[in-house]
Design a protein around this motif. Structure first.
Motif, short mmCIF file in Angstrom:
data_model
loop_
_atom_site.label_atom_id
_atom_site.label_comp_id
_atom_site.label_asym_id
_atom_site.label_seq_id
_atom_site.Cartn_x
_atom_site.Cartn_y
_atom_site.Cartn_z
N PHE A 13 6.23 14.28 -24.52
CA PHE A 13 7.08 15.36 -24.01
C PHE A 13 6.42 16.23 -22.94
O PHE A 13 7.09 17.02 -22.31
CB PHE A 13 7.58 16.24 -25.16
N ILE A 14 5.14 16.09 -22.71
CA ILE A 14 4.48 16.81 -21.63
C ILE A 14 4.39 15.82 -20.47
O ILE A 14 3.57 14.91 -20.49
CB ILE A 14 3.08 17.31 -22.04
N CYS A 15 5.25 15.98 -19.48
CA CYS A 15 5.40 14.98 -18.42
C CYS A 15 5.20 15.56 -17.03
O CYS A 15 5.44 16.74 -16.80
CB CYS A 15 6.78 14.34 -18.50
N LYS A 16 4.80 14.69 -16.11
CA LYS A 16 4.67 15.03 -14.69
C LYS A 16 5.27 13.88 -13.89
O LYS A 16 5.19 12.73 -14.29
CB LYS A 16 3.19 15.18 -14.29
N SER A 17 5.85 14.21 -12.74
CA SER A 17 6.40 13.19 -11.84
C SER A 17 5.83 13.39 -10.45
O SER A 17 5.43 14.50 -10.10
CB SER A 17 7.93 13.30 -11.76
N GLN A 18 5.84 12.32 -9.67
CA GLN A 18 5.34 12.38 -8.30
C GLN A 18 6.00 11.26 -7.50
O GLN A 18 6.23 10.17 -8.02
CB GLN A 18 3.83 12.21 -8.28
N THR A 19 6.26 11.54 -6.22
CA THR A 19 6.85 10.55 -5.34
C THR A 19 5.82 10.09 -4.32
O THR A 19 5.24 10.91 -3.61
CB THR A 19 8.08 11.12 -4.60
N TRP A 20 5.57 8.79 -4.27
CA TRP A 20 4.63 8.18 -3.32
C TRP A 20 5.43 7.53 -2.19
O TRP A 20 6.60 7.17 -2.37
CB TRP A 20 3.78 7.13 -4.01
N THR A 21 4.78 7.33 -1.06
CA THR A 21 5.44 6.74 0.11
C THR A 21 4.72 5.45 0.49
O THR A 21 3.50 5.38 0.53
CB THR A 21 5.38 7.72 1.30
N ARG A 22 5.52 4.44 0.81
CA ARG A 22 4.96 3.14 1.21
C ARG A 22 4.27 3.28 2.57
O ARG A 22 4.81 3.86 3.49
CB ARG A 22 6.06 2.08 1.30
N ILE A 23 3.06 2.70 2.65
CA ILE A 23 2.32 2.66 3.91
C ILE A 23 2.58 1.32 4.59
O ILE A 23 2.77 1.24 5.79
CB ILE A 23 0.80 2.83 3.67
N SER A 24 2.52 0.25 3.78
CA SER A 24 2.76 -1.10 4.33
C SER A 24 3.45 -1.97 3.31
O SER A 24 3.50 -1.65 2.15
CB SER A 24 1.44 -1.76 4.74
N GLU A 58 0.83 -1.20 0.00
CA GLU A 58 0.00 0.00 0.00
C GLU A 58 0.86 1.25 0.00
O GLU A 58 1.90 1.30 0.66
CB GLU A 58 -0.95 -0.02 1.20
N TRP A 59 0.40 2.27 -0.73
CA TRP A 59 1.14 3.51 -0.93
C TRP A 59 0.20 4.70 -0.80
O TRP A 59 -0.99 4.59 -1.06
CB TRP A 59 1.75 3.52 -2.32
#
Length: 150
Positions: free
Chosen positions: A139-150, A47-48
């Motif tokens: 070429f139109i990009c987005k990034s995101q960082t998720w965090t582990r819950i379990s 889970e994230w």
């Protein structure tokens, strides 16, 4: 000429962030699946949460690929999804056809509920962080960082 009335947003960065980051989280179970072939156990679920902690996703095996389903969402995230044409956010399969393409690298498709569209994406895992990136037109990009819950 004057235009009156409410202005509707056409771009929904939050939706992009949720979707793209979600792709990243799929990578961990895939890595576990790879390890499973070498004697390690495949986790039942991973889970994230997104950076705003407004969406939680569970990654599971879907045949020979991985998929990610929304297991919890804030009221605001649900409302944003409804405005975009997705009536039910919790239970929606946001991450689809996720496959490993290299060590720690994954590709697949992500559904963006706020836009009611599916895009290609890629992800990589670094410890308890997933970095997801999605692009439109290459070429139109987005990034995101998720965090582990379990």
């Amino acid at each position: 000429m004057t235009i009156e009335g409410p202005v509707r947003r056409t771009a929904r960065p939050r939706a992009w962030m949720v979707a793209l980051a979600g792709l990243a989280m799929l990578a961990t179970p895939l890595g576990a699946a790879n390890a499973a072939g070498k004697g390690a156990a495949l986790p039942v679920a991973s889970e994230w949460r997104n950076p705003g902690n407004s969406v939680h996703i569970r990654i599971t095996s879907c045949g020979d690929r991985m998929c990610g389903t929304v297991i919890w969402a804030s009221e605001k995230a649900k409302a944003d999804a409804r405005r975009g044409g997705t009536d039910k956010l919790v239970g929606a399969n946001l991450f689809r056809e996720i496959r490993q393409v290299g060590p720690g690298e994954y590709k697949g498709r992500v559904f963006v509920p706020d836009m009611n569209r599916t895009f290609s994406g890629q992800m990589r895992i670094a410890g308890d962080s997933m970095i997801g990136k999605g692009c439109v037109l290459g070429f139109i990009c987005k990034s995101q960082t998720w965090t582990r819950i379990s």
